[in-house]
Design a protein around this motif. Structure first.
Motif, PDB file in Angstrom:
ATOM      1  N   LEU A  13     -21.209 -95.896  17.362  1.00 46.62           N
ATOM      2  CA  LEU A  13     -21.779 -97.013  18.134  1.00 46.62           C
ATOM      3  C   LEU A  13     -20.694 -97.935  18.675  1.00 46.62           C
ATOM      4  CD1 LEU A  13     -24.940 -97.785  15.984  1.00 46.62           C
ATOM      5  CD2 LEU A  13     -24.898 -96.912  18.342  1.00 46.62           C
ATOM      6  N   ALA A  14     -19.620 -98.121  17.936  1.00 47.54           N
ATOM      7  CA  ALA A  14     -18.522 -98.959  18.426  1.00 47.54           C
ATOM      8  C   ALA A  14     -17.866 -98.304  19.637  1.00 47.54           C
ATOM      9  CB  ALA A  14     -17.502 -99.205  17.321  1.00 47.54           C
ATOM     10  N   TYR A  15     -17.636 -96.997  19.575  1.00 47.96           N
ATOM     11  CA  TYR A  15     -17.073 -96.293  20.730  1.00 47.96           C
ATOM     12  C   TYR A  15     -18.056 -96.308  21.902  1.00 47.96           C
ATOM     13  CZ  TYR A  15     -13.023 -94.558  18.159  1.00 47.96           C
ATOM     14  OH  TYR A  15     -11.850 -94.464  17.453  1.00 47.96           O
ATOM     15  N   VAL A  99     -13.932-101.486  17.544  1.00 47.39           N
ATOM     16  CA  VAL A  99     -13.647-100.091  17.215  1.00 47.39           C
ATOM     17  C   VAL A  99     -12.735-100.024  15.992  1.00 47.39           C
ATOM     18  CG1 VAL A  99     -12.402 -98.019  17.990  1.00 47.39           C
ATOM     19  CG2 VAL A  99     -14.067 -99.110  19.507  1.00 47.39           C
ATOM     20  N   ALA A 100     -11.679-100.834  15.983  1.00 45.01           N
ATOM     21  CA  ALA A 100     -10.748-100.838  14.847  1.00 45.01           C
ATOM     22  C   ALA A 100     -11.456-101.239  13.557  1.00 45.01           C
ATOM     23  CB  ALA A 100      -9.575-101.779  15.124  1.00 45.01           C
ATOM     24  N   LEU A 101     -12.330-102.225  13.635  1.00 43.71           N
ATOM     25  CA  LEU A 101     -13.086-102.659  12.463  1.00 43.71           C
ATOM     26  C   LEU A 101     -13.932-101.505  11.935  1.00 43.71           C
ATOM     27  CD1 LEU A 101     -14.740-106.044  11.985  1.00 43.71           C
ATOM     28  CD2 LEU A 101     -16.106-104.033  11.569  1.00 43.71           C
ATOM     29  N   CYS A 102     -14.617-100.800  12.833  1.00 43.05           N
ATOM     30  CA  CYS A 102     -15.480 -99.697  12.403  1.00 43.05           C
ATOM     31  C   CYS A 102     -14.669 -98.493  11.947  1.00 43.05           C
ATOM     32  CB  CYS A 102     -16.445 -99.330  13.525  1.00 43.05           C
ATOM     33  SG  CYS A 102     -17.723-100.595  13.780  1.00 43.05           S
ATOM     34  N   GLU A 103     -13.511 -98.255  12.551  1.00 41.36           N
ATOM     35  CA  GLU A 103     -12.642 -97.161  12.104  1.00 41.36           C
ATOM     36  C   GLU A 103     -12.152 -97.409  10.680  1.00 41.36           C
ATOM     37  OE1 GLU A 103     -11.653 -94.241  12.950  1.00 41.36           O
ATOM     38  OE2 GLU A 103     -12.344 -94.067  15.011  1.00 41.36           O
ATOM     39  N   ASP A 167     -22.992 -84.566  25.381  1.00 38.94           N
ATOM     40  CA  ASP A 167     -22.686 -85.579  26.391  1.00 38.94           C
ATOM     41  C   ASP A 167     -21.206 -85.610  26.765  1.00 38.94           C
ATOM     42  OD1 ASP A 167     -25.332 -86.365  26.557  1.00 38.94           O
ATOM     43  OD2 ASP A 167     -25.089 -88.099  25.240  1.00 38.94           O
ATOM     44  N   ALA A 168     -20.369 -84.863  26.062  1.00 39.14           N
ATOM     45  CA  ALA A 168     -18.928 -84.861  26.356  1.00 39.14           C
ATOM     46  C   ALA A 168     -18.659 -84.510  27.816  1.00 39.14           C
ATOM     47  CB  ALA A 168     -18.205 -83.886  25.426  1.00 39.14           C
ATOM     48  N   GLU A 183     -12.261 -85.093  19.841  1.00 46.39           N
ATOM     49  CA  GLU A 183     -12.173 -84.807  18.411  1.00 46.39           C
ATOM     50  C   GLU A 183     -12.368 -86.092  17.610  1.00 46.39           C
ATOM     51  OE1 GLU A 183      -9.764 -83.796  20.705  1.00 46.39           O
ATOM     52  OE2 GLU A 183     -10.687 -81.823  20.851  1.00 46.39           O
ATOM     53  N   LYS A 184     -11.766 -87.177  18.070  1.00 44.19           N
ATOM     54  CA  LYS A 184     -11.894 -88.463  17.384  1.00 44.19           C
ATOM     55  C   LYS A 184     -13.336 -88.969  17.433  1.00 44.19           C
ATOM     56  CE  LYS A 184      -9.339 -92.639  16.981  1.00 44.19           C
ATOM     57  NZ  LYS A 184      -8.225 -93.415  17.483  1.00 44.19           N
TER      58      LYS A 184
END
Length: 187
Positions: A13-15, A99-103, A167-168, A183-184
């Motif tokens: 969801l962050a991405y 994103v960093a927080l969720c990662e 969806d890629a 991949e990420k």
């Protein structure tokens, strides 16, 4: 069989949030003079006001989830940005913080308490609830901007092709622009 990771949905969801903001702000950058600020029918009466609301709310919640005390200072200026370019740059920065927080999330952190500084009080909520609330809020208001774009010279962009692997094929260029990899995103 892959193992269940309760953090995976929040990472995705962050991405998704960052990609949707990227697409929406790219579309808004193509608006004709006057269309960004033009009065329209929506919760906030212009694209400019709605996008400024999205970013100030992001500042408030992301700071709180990072352990900060910014609180209501996030809202001191109703519309901190007068143009799409500077707004897009600032939005990308806060999106990357989210994103960093969720990662960095671990499953046990999802139930940790976030302190949201509300001026005369501190609101305490579970991190997983704050994240869900923020993603819902941003989706809600991006949808309003999307609808307002339909009344401009710019076609509204596709915002909902992200979560599933299939969806890629719709997001390759933007994934590269944002410095990500498939991949990420799919792990």
């Amino acid at each position: 069989m892959p193992s269940f990771d309760p953090v995976r949905a929040f990472r995705k969801l962050a991405y998704n949030n960052a990609l949707a903001n990227h697409r929406l702000l790219q579309a808004c950058a193509a608006l004709k003079p006057g269309e960004f600020e033009a009065q329209r029918t929506s919760f906030f009466p212009s694209i400019k006001e709605t996008l400024n609301h999205i970013i100030t709310v992001d500042w408030f919640y992301v700071d709180g989830m990072e352990g900060g005390t910014l609180g209501l200072k996030a809202f001191e200026i109703d519309e901190p940005f007068d143009d799409v370019a500077s707004l897009a740059q600032a939005q990308a920065k806060v999106d990357q913080r989210l994103v960093a927080l969720c990662e960095a999330l671990a499953p046990e952190r999802l139930i940790s308490i976030v302190s949201l500084h509300r001026g005369d009080r501190i609101q305490e909520e579970r991190l997983e609830d704050v994240l869900a609330h923020l993603f819902q809020h941003q989706t809600h208001h991006r949808g309003q901007v999307h609808a307002m774009l339909a009344g401009t010279s710019v076609a509204p962009p596709q915002l909902d092709e992200f979560i599933v692997a299939d969806d890629a094929r719709f997001r390759g260029r933007e994934v590269a622009e944002l410095g990500w990899s498939e991949e990420k995103l799919m792990r």
